[in-house]
Design a protein around this motif. Structure first.
Motif, PDB file in Angstrom:
ATOM      1  N   GLU A  22       0.852  -1.191   0.000  1.00  0.00           N
ATOM      2  CA  GLU A  22       0.000   0.000   0.000  1.00  0.00           C
ATOM      3  C   GLU A  22       0.883   1.235   0.000  1.00  0.00           C
ATOM      4  OE1 GLU A  22      -2.811   0.129   3.241  1.00  0.00           O
ATOM      5  OE2 GLU A  22      -3.230  -2.012   3.038  1.00  0.00           O
ATOM      6  N   VAL A  23       0.422   2.285  -0.668  1.00  0.00           N
ATOM      7  CA  VAL A  23       1.110   3.576  -0.660  1.00  0.00           C
ATOM      8  C   VAL A  23       0.050   4.655  -0.459  1.00  0.00           C
ATOM      9  CG1 VAL A  23       2.569   5.188  -1.937  1.00  0.00           C
ATOM     10  CG2 VAL A  23       2.891   2.722  -2.242  1.00  0.00           C
ATOM     11  N   GLU A  24       0.231   5.448   0.584  1.00  0.00           N
ATOM     12  CA  GLU A  24      -0.696   6.543   0.865  1.00  0.00           C
ATOM     13  C   GLU A  24       0.074   7.846   0.896  1.00  0.00           C
ATOM     14  OE1 GLU A  24      -2.193   5.338   4.675  1.00  0.00           O
ATOM     15  OE2 GLU A  24      -3.888   4.282   3.787  1.00  0.00           O
ATOM     16  N   GLU A  25      -0.556   8.914   0.450  1.00  0.00           N
ATOM     17  CA  GLU A  25       0.054  10.237   0.492  1.00  0.00           C
ATOM     18  C   GLU A  25      -0.590  11.038   1.606  1.00  0.00           C
ATOM     19  OE1 GLU A  25      -0.457  11.883  -3.413  1.00  0.00           O
ATOM     20  OE2 GLU A  25       0.767  10.336  -4.340  1.00  0.00           O
ATOM     21  N   ILE A  36       4.909  10.181   1.867  1.00  0.00           N
ATOM     22  CA  ILE A  36       4.233   8.965   1.427  1.00  0.00           C
ATOM     23  C   ILE A  36       4.432   7.943   2.543  1.00  0.00           C
ATOM     24  CG2 ILE A  36       4.386   9.342  -1.063  1.00  0.00           C
ATOM     25  CD1 ILE A  36       6.755   7.345  -1.099  1.00  0.00           C
ATOM     26  N   ASN A  37       3.419   7.166   2.792  1.00  0.00           N
ATOM     27  CA  ASN A  37       3.488   6.105   3.786  1.00  0.00           C
ATOM     28  C   ASN A  37       3.357   4.782   3.041  1.00  0.00           C
ATOM     29  OD1 ASN A  37       3.402   5.291   6.730  1.00  0.00           O
ATOM     30  ND2 ASN A  37       1.639   4.205   5.906  1.00  0.00           N
ATOM     31  N   CYS A  38       4.355   3.921   3.214  1.00  0.00           N
ATOM     32  CA  CYS A  38       4.359   2.626   2.533  1.00  0.00           C
ATOM     33  C   CYS A  38       4.139   1.516   3.547  1.00  0.00           C
ATOM     34  CB  CYS A  38       5.695   2.391   1.824  1.00  0.00           C
ATOM     35  SG  CYS A  38       6.024   3.560   0.491  1.00  0.00           S
ATOM     36  N   ARG A  39       3.228   0.612   3.221  1.00  0.00           N
ATOM     37  CA  ARG A  39       3.047  -0.596   4.029  1.00  0.00           C
ATOM     38  C   ARG A  39       3.949  -1.650   3.412  1.00  0.00           C
ATOM     39  NH1 ARG A  39      -1.339  -3.335   7.266  1.00  0.00           N
ATOM     40  NH2 ARG A  39      -0.992  -5.559   6.953  1.00  0.00           N
ATOM     41  N   PHE A  46       3.979  -6.996   9.117  1.00  0.00           N
ATOM     42  CA  PHE A  46       4.108  -5.769   8.334  1.00  0.00           C
ATOM     43  C   PHE A  46       4.741  -4.658   9.169  1.00  0.00           C
ATOM     44  CE2 PHE A  46       0.453  -4.721  10.790  1.00  0.00           C
ATOM     45  CZ  PHE A  46       0.383  -3.335  10.830  1.00  0.00           C
ATOM     46  N   ILE A  47       5.126  -3.601   8.472  1.00  0.00           N
ATOM     47  CA  ILE A  47       5.555  -2.356   9.101  1.00  0.00           C
ATOM     48  C   ILE A  47       5.162  -1.236   8.157  1.00  0.00           C
ATOM     49  CG2 ILE A  47       7.889  -2.453   8.127  1.00  0.00           C
ATOM     50  CD1 ILE A  47       8.825  -1.142  10.818  1.00  0.00           C
ATOM     51  N   ASN A  48       4.748  -0.119   8.721  1.00  0.00           N
ATOM     52  CA  ASN A  48       4.459   1.069   7.930  1.00  0.00           C
ATOM     53  C   ASN A  48       5.668   1.988   8.024  1.00  0.00           C
ATOM     54  OD1 ASN A  48       1.750   0.690   6.970  1.00  0.00           O
ATOM     55  ND2 ASN A  48       1.101   0.850   9.094  1.00  0.00           N
ATOM     56  N   GLN A  49       6.100   2.519   6.889  1.00  0.00           N
ATOM     57  CA  GLN A  49       7.236   3.426   6.884  1.00  0.00           C
ATOM     58  C   GLN A  49       6.854   4.698   6.149  1.00  0.00           C
ATOM     59  OE1 GLN A  49      10.241   3.117   8.494  1.00  0.00           O
ATOM     60  NE2 GLN A  49      10.442   5.259   7.884  1.00  0.00           N
ATOM     61  N   ARG A  50       7.045   5.825   6.824  1.00  0.00           N
ATOM     62  CA  ARG A  50       6.732   7.133   6.257  1.00  0.00           C
ATOM     63  C   ARG A  50       8.002   7.751   5.695  1.00  0.00           C
ATOM     64  NH1 ARG A  50       3.216  11.464   9.760  1.00  0.00           N
ATOM     65  NH2 ARG A  50       1.576   9.911   9.486  1.00  0.00           N
ATOM     66  N   PHE A  51       7.901   8.285   4.484  1.00  0.00           N
ATOM     67  CA  PHE A  51       9.021   8.974   3.834  1.00  0.00           C
ATOM     68  C   PHE A  51       8.604  10.412   3.585  1.00  0.00           C
ATOM     69  CE2 PHE A  51       9.407   4.525   2.723  1.00  0.00           C
ATOM     70  CZ  PHE A  51      10.737   4.277   3.005  1.00  0.00           C
ATOM     71  N   TYR A  52       9.292  11.343   4.252  1.00  0.00           N
ATOM     72  CA  TYR A  52       8.984  12.761   4.100  1.00  0.00           C
ATOM     73  C   TYR A  52       9.605  13.293   2.821  1.00  0.00           C
ATOM     74  CZ  TYR A  52       7.076  12.626   8.740  1.00  0.00           C
ATOM     75  OH  TYR A  52       6.295  12.322   9.825  1.00  0.00           O
ATOM     76  N   LEU A  53       8.837  14.091   2.094  1.00  0.00           N
ATOM     77  CA  LEU A  53       9.276  14.642   0.822  1.00  0.00           C
ATOM     78  C   LEU A  53       9.890  16.023   1.042  1.00  0.00           C
ATOM     79  CD1 LEU A  53       6.210  13.528  -1.306  1.00  0.00           C
ATOM     80  CD2 LEU A  53       8.287  12.268  -0.765  1.00  0.00           C
TER      81      LEU A  53
END
Length: 122
Positions: A22-25, A36-39, A46-53
């Motif tokens: 999953e990819v959420e903005e 963007i937050n990637c599952r 699982f782990i959710n990882q947020r990547f700041y732009l």
């Protein structure tokens, strides 16, 4: 009481091969920075990882994209879904904007699947 668990557990600390499912903005709560937050998940969890732009987040995102096999300089975040990579899951403690200590699980040390880290050999 009957319990119905439909969610996987969080991945334990250590190295895992995961798929981006999953990819959420979104935008950060405090500074309104886009992210963007990637599952990232596998059969274990699982782990959710947020990547700041943001400018400081660019090298981290670049490392993640490279490990996922993406060499483009511009792309649609939806293209990440289905990509596979190796990540290391670890815990990190930090102080939030209100001065409270928080501990989170995060994915780090992104590697292409099949890539061998020679420092792990000895």
């Amino acid at each position: 009481m009957k319990l119905k668990i439909e969610e996987k557990p969080y991945l334990p600390n250590g190295r895992h091969i995961v798929q981006i499912t999953e990819v959420e903005e979104g935008r950060s709560e405090n500074k309104d920075v886009p992210f963007i937050n990637c599952r990232l998940e596998n059969e274990e969890g699982f782990i959710n990882q947020r990547f700041y732009l943001s400018e400081p987040g660019q090298p981290i995102l670049a490392s993640f994209l490279k490990a996922a096999g993406i060499e483009k300089t511009a792309m649609d975040s939806r293209e990440l879904k289905g990509k596979t990579l190796s990540v290391e899951v670890e815990e990190r403690t930090y102080e939030d904007s209100e001065g409270k200590e928080k501990t989170i699980k995060q994915a780090t040390h992104f590697e292409t699947v099949g890539q061998v880290n020679t420092s792990d050999r000895f």
